[in-house]
Write a protein that holds these residues in place. Structure first.
Motif: not given
Ligand SMILES: Nc1ncnc2c1ncn2[C@@H]1O[C@H](COP(=O)(O)OP(=O)(O)OP(=O)(O)O)[C@@H](O)[C@H]1O
Ligand SMILES: [Mg+2]
Lengths: 274, 290, 334
Positions: A71-89, A204-209
């Motif tokens: 669950m940590n992997s899911v939360i971290l990878s999805v969460g960080s990606t969405i956060l990055a998307l909000i800032v980056a868009l 994917i990148l965040a999951w494997n970091e």
């Protein structure tokens, strides 16, 4: 390309390619097979046929509490990606559709932050995290992963947005669309494939970091990378259980990865190879 | 489409990304630079004092430092050689008219999606283990003495594992580049009477050169930072035999609690990475202008 | 209504002064064509009028109201882009309806207007398709449809036909002219195609390096070009410019003779020349000749005039149609 190929040559190439492919894939395949063996079978010498037990999967979950790191992997990878998307868009929008003389420099600079060796800032980050009480927290690690992937997210979105002709946005402006309507009705629908690709690659990148996730966590926020790394000092017989844990750790992202071949090339070469 | 309004808006929209990255870039780096001139050990946090260049000197005179630089070099070059040459070969192979190309592609790229600790552990325990690994089984089958990979060839073992992880990346990029080679160009070369080898040297290789450059540069960035693979296999040993610069800094900083020393090493790593980055930025920047 | 006035309008991009200063009056209902060589600032001028770029100086007025600082949508203009700029993810119906939706019109009214526009443009059968499933000409019509439903006070076209093949260009040209007669709305049309300019315009604006060289009806420009640039730009093939003895004898620095104003004969004439290239178009033959003592000349002959490479031909320019220019390149009034 209509080249004539004899069936014989084709079969020859096919065999060669399959042999190479299977060799490369073998370690993954063997881990999968081993995960269905008993511990005795696992160390009993080479065999491709397991007895088919699910015991390892059950044990991994029960004894080592597999679910939490998953669950940590899911939360971290999805969460960080969405956060990055909000800032980056918005940033990618601005760079693609309202470029200035400095846009290119800003992009290059963003990319350059990605090249800073993580280990160089390990201590400051560790000390900052410790002082802020962020060590071993999901929120701290999410922000961390967001930061290290942000340049890639901006870049990928930018390269996708750049392919949307500016005239279409101008047409929308002429048609009376305000900035938000322009984004909601025109840019977002046209950008969806690009946004989805970006999302996929970054999950994917965040999951494997496996640097920051190992350095900044102990138990509570530890994702699968840290969880698996903790298997490195073996206690007793554990080959099969390790295989089961490994299989579960890589299966979801492996399958996602198969769908992201194109995005992978584009995202990791910053558009230099398409 | 640049009216004053859009320009102002653009600036506002770019601000969050720029500010975040600016902080992320400057604050920790400044701290590292500062620490690198301090005597600062986490075990004795009360005794912080100015160290001048002592940390750098300490790092520089440590024999492990040169070994780790050497190991970093061998690791990066070794993996690059394997992945680029192997990648070209496999990309050419997959580009042939084969049955099941899609599946072959999927099989070949899979290792890239395996997280580093898993990749390292699979290789360590199931492939290279001197007692139970597949390679040991194979050796026994041929009546040979199994190799204790991580004891006898620690750095090579790490190189093999890391190369396995990055081979798919190189293959995929080179394959993409290969498939963008114009079919008509190939046919024209065939009409001109070029044979397969000549076509490869005069047509394919030049076409791939850009992709090869990109592969080398991007992989180098990541390979300089190889960490988890070493952590779960050799832990840098035996001795410093498989310690790269990243791992040495980690050892100094986290295991030795030496903030000053680790920071000095970090600054050295930054300098090295910047040299590589310089070339990468030029290659990518050129592409932007097109 | 749709009269547009530009007063002292200028535009600079960074260092480059693309449009130094332009004054222009466009009357309601006029079909105005901007022509000029590539890079002369036609698109820029159009985009300034549209509000897609800020002016660097001067004022733009629509129907007497100063709109210099108004956003594109507030100016009540519609634009048809060279690339059509259709929304690829929307059906034809949604594309045409988009500006109405932005204007928050109610659905029944939207449906009616879209239906009407589709009928005018022969798009009724394609309303549910996506732009990607249409031919170039159909896409162009959708773009026009999206413009007309808004009932703008003026239409702006930026080389709308340049992506179409020659035959389709001909048809679309007629359709747009026809549309102008039906709607009687002001249209500003950018092109660098001679034929489009001559056939469609009420008024042609010839631009060169961001300056207006001449404004006038197609025939005015053809008959009385104000200077060498306009004379050379309007008319196809290009006017022949002669300097030296002949020009001097006519009291000019440069004499201009259109290819269609040169009489040709096989046995007698004022000049004699040798054919270097003969372009047989069927109805016409364009002869490129090397004229003794004058140099290269292009002349138009009838389709029946048989001449080919190397033939000797005699030429006589029609003095009544002669254009004379002084040493500043300005036309000398007769
Ligand atoms: N955004 C911009 N920044 C800088 N220079 C520009 C910009 N847009 C146009 N220009 C310059 O302004 C000049 C006029 O460009 P414009 O697009 O108006 O030409 P045009 O007459 O439409 O040409 P064409 O027939 O080729 O479309 C050109 O020299 C061009 O390079
Ligand atoms: Mg233009």
């Amino acid at each position: 390309m209509a080249r004539k190929v004899t069936t014989g040559a084709r079969i020859g190439w096919t065999i060669a390619a399959w042999v190479v492919a299977l060799l490369i894939f073998f370690p993954i395949l063997y881990a999968l097979i081993t995960s269905f063996k008993t511990e005795q079978e696992a160390i009993a010498g080479f065999s491709l046929i397991p007895s088919g037990t699910f015991e390892n999967y059950i044990t991994v979950e029960e004894q080592r509490d597999y679910f939490t790191p998953f669950m940590n992997s899911v939360i971290l990878s999805v969460g960080s990606t969405i956060l990055a998307l909000i800032v980056a868009l918005p940033a990618a929008w601005a760079m693609a559709f309202a470029p200035t003389k400095r846009t290119k420099d800003i992009l290059m600079w963003m990319l350059s932050t990605k090249m800073m060796p993580s280990v160089a800032v390990l201590l400051p980050i560790f000390i900052i995290f410790r002082n802020l009480g962020l060590l071993d927290t999901r929120i701290g690690l999410t922000v961390m992963l967001m930061l290290i992937n942000l340049p890639i997210v901006v870049w990928m979105l930018y390269t996708y947005f750049r392919e949307i002709p500016g005239e279409i946005l101008e047409a929308a402006r002429m048609d009376g669309a305000g900035i938000w309507q322009e984004i909601v009705y025109v840019l977002a629908p046209m950008g969806v494939p690009g946004i989805a690709s970006t999302l996929l690659l970054n999950v994917i990148l965040a999951w494997n970091e496996a640097f920051w996730t190992i350095q900044l966590t102990t138990t509570n926020a530890a994702p699968l990378t840290a969880f698996i790394a903790s298997f490195s000092s073996p206690q007793g017989l554990f080959w099969a259980k390790l295989s089961a844990a490994s299989t579960m750790a890589i299966a979801p992202i492996l399958i996602l990865g198969w769908f992201s071949q194109k995005q992978l090339v584009r995202g990791l070469t910053f558009g230099a190879v398409k | 489409m640049a009216t004053q309004n859009t320009k102002t808006l653009a600036r506002v929209m770019m601000a969050p990304s720029v500010i975040l990255l600016l902080i992320w870039m400057i604050v920790p780096l400044a701290m590292t630079l500062y620490y690198s001139f301090q005597n600062y050990n986490l075990l004795t946090p009360m005794n912080v004092s100015f160290a001048g260049f002592f940390n750098y000197q300490y790092f520089y005179t440590d024999p492990a430092f040169f070994q780790s630089i050497w190991n970093t070099l061998v690791l990066v070059l070794g993996v690059l050689a394997i992945t680029v040459i192997g990648g070209i070969a496999i990309a050419l192979l997959i580009d042939q008219p084969i049955f099941g190309q899609g599946i072959v592609r999927i099989l070949v790229i899979s290792p890239f999606f395996v997280m580093p600790p898993v990749a390292a552990l699979i290789w360590k325990n199931m492939i290279m283990h001197p007692g139970y690994g597949v390679l040991a089984d194979l050796a026994q089958f041929f009546g040979a003495q199994p190799i204790d990979w991580f004891a006898q060839y620690p750095l090579l073992s790490v190189i093999i594992i890391v190369a396995w992880q990055w081979l798919p990346f190189a293959t995929l990029i080179l394959l993409t580049a290969l498939q963008s080679l114009d079919g008509e160009q190939k046919e024209a070369a065939e009409m001109d009477g070029a044979n397969a080898v000549q076509r490869f040297i005069h047509l394919t290789l030049p076409h791939l050169s850009r992709a090869i450059t990109v592969v080398i540069l991007i992989q180098t960035i990541f390979l300089l930072g190889v960490y988890a693979e070493i952590l779960v296999t050799t832990n840098g040993g035996p001795g410093y035999a498989s310690t790269n610069l990243t791992f040495l800094i980690y050892r100094t900083a986290r295991l030795g609690y030496d903030v000053g020393g680790g920071a000095a090493g970090g600054i050295i790593a930054v300098v090295l990475a910047n040299i590589v980055a310089f070339f990468l930025m030029r290659a990518v920047g050129k592409n932007l202008d097109k | 209504m749709g009269s547009i006035t530009l007063k002292n309008v200028s535009k600079t991009f960074g260092e480059a002064k693309v449009i130094p200063s332009i004054d222009l009056e466009i009357n309601n209902g006029e079909f105005v064509v901007f022509v000029g060589p590539s890079g002369c600032g036609k698109s820029t001028l159009l985009r300034l009028i549209a509000g897609l770029e800020d002016v660097s100086g001067g004022h733009i007025m629509i129907d007497g109201k100063d709109v210099t600082d108004a956003a594109p949508a507030e100016r009540g203009l519609a634009m048809v882009f060279q690339s059509y700029a259709l929304y690829p993810h929307m059906s034809v119906r949604k594309n045409i309806a988009f500006p109405l939706k932005m204007a928050k019109m109610d659905q029944a009214q939207i449906d009616k207007k879209v239906g009407d526009a589709a009928r005018i443009l022969n798009l009724t059968d394609y309303l549910e398709r996506r732009p990607g499933q249409l031919s170039g000409g159909q896409r162009q019509r959708v773009a026009i449809g999206r413009a007309i439903v808004r009932e703008p006070s003026a239409f702006l076209f930026d080389e709308p036909l340049s992506n179409l093949d020659a035959a389709l260009r001909g048809t679309m040209r007629l359709e747009i002219s026809d549309l102008h007669h039906q709607l009687k709305t002001t249209m500003i049309y950018v092109t660098h195609d001679q034929i489009e300019a001559m056939t469609m315009a009420d008024k042609i604006v010839v631009l060169n390096r961001g300056n207006i060289e001449q404004v006038g009806s197609p025939l005015e420009l053809y008959k009385t070009p104000r200077n060498l640039f306009v004379a050379g730009f309007i008319g196809s093939p290009k006017m022949n410019f002669l300097e030296g003895e002949y020009a001097k004898s006519k009291g000019a620095k440069t004499a201009g003779v259109r290819p269609e104003h040169i009489g040709l004969s096989k046995d007698s004439g004022l000049w004699s020349g040798t054919v270097t290239v003969a372009e047989h178009l069927g109805a016409d033959t364009f002869l490129h000749l090397d004229v003794d003592g004058i140099g290269p000349i292009t002349a138009r002959a009838g389709g029946e005039f048989g001449a080919s490479y190397g033939d000797k031909v005699f030429l006589t320019p029609d003095d009544s149609k002669l254009h004379r220019f002084d040493d500043k390149g300005l036309a000398i009034k007769a």
